[in-house]
Design an enzyme around this catalytic site. Sequence first.
Site, PDB file in Angstrom:
ATOM      1  N   MET A  49      36.418  -6.004   4.949  1.00 30.50           N
ATOM      2  CA  MET A  49      36.891  -5.436   3.691  1.00 30.50           C
ATOM      3  C   MET A  49      37.143  -3.933   3.840  1.00 30.50           C
ATOM      4  O   MET A  49      38.054  -3.383   3.211  1.00 30.50           O
ATOM      5  CB  MET A  49      35.895  -5.713   2.568  1.00 30.50           C
ATOM      6  CG  MET A  49      36.461  -5.485   1.181  1.00 30.50           C
ATOM      7  SD  MET A  49      37.884  -6.552   0.789  1.00 30.50           S
ATOM      8  CE  MET A  49      37.042  -8.034   0.219  1.00 30.50           C
TER       9      MET A  49
ATOM     10  N   PHE B 184      -1.862   8.548   4.810  1.00 33.53           N
ATOM     11  CA  PHE B 184      -1.087   7.729   5.745  1.00 33.53           C
ATOM     12  C   PHE B 184      -0.452   6.551   5.002  1.00 33.53           C
ATOM     13  O   PHE B 184      -1.100   5.836   4.258  1.00 33.53           O
ATOM     14  CB  PHE B 184      -2.002   7.217   6.869  1.00 33.53           C
ATOM     15  CG  PHE B 184      -1.303   6.301   7.825  1.00 33.53           C
ATOM     16  CD1 PHE B 184      -0.287   6.782   8.644  1.00 33.53           C
ATOM     17  CD2 PHE B 184      -1.647   4.960   7.911  1.00 33.53           C
ATOM     18  CE1 PHE B 184       0.368   5.933   9.526  1.00 33.53           C
ATOM     19  CE2 PHE B 184      -1.009   4.103   8.800  1.00 33.53           C
ATOM     20  CZ  PHE B 184       0.010   4.598   9.610  1.00 33.53           C
ATOM     21  N   GLN B 185       0.841   6.368   5.216  1.00 37.29           N
ATOM     22  CA  GLN B 185       1.640   5.319   4.596  1.00 37.29           C
ATOM     23  C   GLN B 185       1.548   5.350   3.064  1.00 37.29           C
ATOM     24  O   GLN B 185       1.571   4.311   2.412  1.00 37.29           O
ATOM     25  CB  GLN B 185       1.254   3.935   5.139  1.00 37.29           C
ATOM     26  CG  GLN B 185       1.696   3.739   6.585  1.00 37.29           C
ATOM     27  CD  GLN B 185       1.615   2.295   7.051  1.00 37.29           C
ATOM     28  OE1 GLN B 185       0.784   1.521   6.580  1.00 37.29           O
ATOM     29  NE2 GLN B 185       2.460   1.932   8.001  1.00 37.29           N
TER      30      GLN B 185
ATOM     31  N   GLU C  32      10.779  -6.381   5.668  1.00 40.02           N
ATOM     32  CA  GLU C  32      10.398  -6.510   4.260  1.00 40.02           C
ATOM     33  C   GLU C  32      11.605  -6.678   3.333  1.00 40.02           C
ATOM     34  O   GLU C  32      11.528  -7.386   2.326  1.00 40.02           O
ATOM     35  CB  GLU C  32       9.592  -5.289   3.805  1.00 40.02           C
ATOM     36  CG  GLU C  32       8.212  -5.187   4.447  1.00 40.02           C
ATOM     37  CD  GLU C  32       8.212  -4.369   5.719  1.00 40.02           C
ATOM     38  OE1 GLU C  32       7.114  -4.047   6.222  1.00 40.02           O
ATOM     39  OE2 GLU C  32       9.320  -4.051   6.223  1.00 40.02           O
TER      40      GLU C  32
ATOM     41  N   LYS D 145      -5.650  -0.219  -2.646  1.00 42.30           N
ATOM     42  CA  LYS D 145      -6.524  -0.958  -1.738  1.00 42.30           C
ATOM     43  C   LYS D 145      -7.894  -1.195  -2.361  1.00 42.30           C
ATOM     44  O   LYS D 145      -8.476  -2.278  -2.208  1.00 42.30           O
ATOM     45  CB  LYS D 145      -6.670  -0.199  -0.414  1.00 42.30           C
ATOM     46  CG  LYS D 145      -7.436  -0.991   0.646  1.00 42.30           C
ATOM     47  CD  LYS D 145      -7.408  -0.315   2.006  1.00 42.30           C
ATOM     48  CE  LYS D 145      -8.107  -1.186   3.050  1.00 42.30           C
ATOM     49  NZ  LYS D 145      -8.062  -0.563   4.394  1.00 42.30           N
TER      50      LYS D 145
END
Length: 575
Positions: A481, A114-115, A52, A164
Amino acid sequence: MSGTLMSGSQMVLECLMREKVEIIFGYPGGVTLPFYDAMYDSPIKHVLVRHEQNAAFAAQGYSRATGKVGVCCATSGPGATNLVTGLVDAMMDSIPIVAITGQVTSKLIGSDAFQEADTFGITRSGTKHNFLVKDVNELPRIMHEAFHIASTGRPGPVLVDITKDAFQGMGHYQPVTSIHLPGYRVYTEGHAGQMRRAAQAMWEAKRPMIYAGGGIIHAGAHAELQELVELLDAPTVCTLMGLGGLPGNHPNFISMPGMHGSYAANMAVTEADLLIALGVRFDDRVTGRLAAFAPHAKVIHVDIDPAEVGKIRNPEVPIVGDVKKVLVKILEDMKATIADKAINEASRAAWREQVVAWKREHPLEPSMSPDAIKPQHLMAEINRLSGGEAIVSSDVGQHQMWAAQLIKFHHPRLWLNSGGLGSMGFGLPTAIGAQFARPDKLVFAICGDGGFQMSIPELATIANHALPVKIIIMNNGYLGMIRQWQELFYNNRLSQAKLDTFPNPEKLAGAYGFKGSTVENPNELRAALEAAVKEPGPYLLNVKVASFENVYPMVPAGSAINEMVLGPPQPVEVA
């Protein structure tokens, strides 16, 4: 109630089509399944990334290459939190993207479902604005407001978190014909009196200097910038974010200024008596020790964000407005009064000669060796192949600085890099978004061996779509670097800077169905790069370069920008 009966998911897609969205970069999950089900029949193209974070970077690549709003999508919880780095990156560099995230059902919010994650709270400080949508009927208004906020004023990322049940709910869709945001003010025109003062100061200056930043790119003000540069015949620096705002081959262009800017750029800023700052934010990597930055100069500062004007350096002539509109008006005023203004041509001529002398004294030139490929040699060859016309997406580190120093960009929106946040793993997914946006363009993804290994999963995305991105790895076997700073400022105690393992590029690319190779002989570099460019599909070229090369010039932290380290310490000869 009038309007077309639709689900929330269908409303979101209808809004996206009305905003002329062509492509979404995303990754599905449980609570976004209603949206993905609706997308099955949508004409909008969806690109399935492999992480993502890379969806946000790819959306940035699309936006940076076109100026349009990029769009990305992720599910609730870990999907949304994985977007955060890309959102903050877009915030720092003023890139307009709209991120759509899913959220658990409204009645479950706050229950540790959940999530579930507090995406709205997490992203509050990392976006220009964010929304949490629980009511399907609010979706049309909020979606269009998101695009308006992202793309107007100082651009930036906007997140729309949708539950949702809002995705699944049914409502009557009505087109949104106007945006009304009482608390949202965009100042575009500039103050007439201040613009006249700016024009007068430009005429009177003996050593004028133009300091142009990313705001030139965002405003599409490159033509006006060039006109001003030529009217004043003023030396000009473009920041890391502003490269391409003035053609890289323009005689008045010096380079970028700052920590790894050129000697001429930093000396010119230091000695100027007028600094014309256009769409810049006086970043610490440009200014060095602030008290010593442009100490002799009056400052004209033009920026569309009032919070930036005077934030770091108090300007004598502050102008809040769209830099393109402001420059148009200043140029009109200057051309109308040009016959009445007497420029001290002797002073201007001496100033131009001094800047040329500085460029000649310490030029930015590629360093080459018969024994090993120098990183500067690699960038010079990419510059030759690009001809100032290719899109170059860079990761973060030494290669980013060498690319900015040595690759010329003759147009805006060709140089794509993570300037403010400095996000490793940025280069490859951003190149993907740029290649989708500009299929007509040659696109290079220049990565270090560290940053590349943060984005390897996106080789699958490149392979799936046969994107002809040329992935060039500047492989020095170190976090370059980090190693440079440890060498110079930490007594060469190289702690966790060495990258011991790198995959075989031929096997790695071959596993995804395209070509890859390694080059380490300087005499073979040109042919290897030309073969990569000629390949009709993607190509992974691993370029093994000298491991201990450092980026110079370098302004050490806390130093003034005219206190540059110009090269490695030289051995002292003993008589």
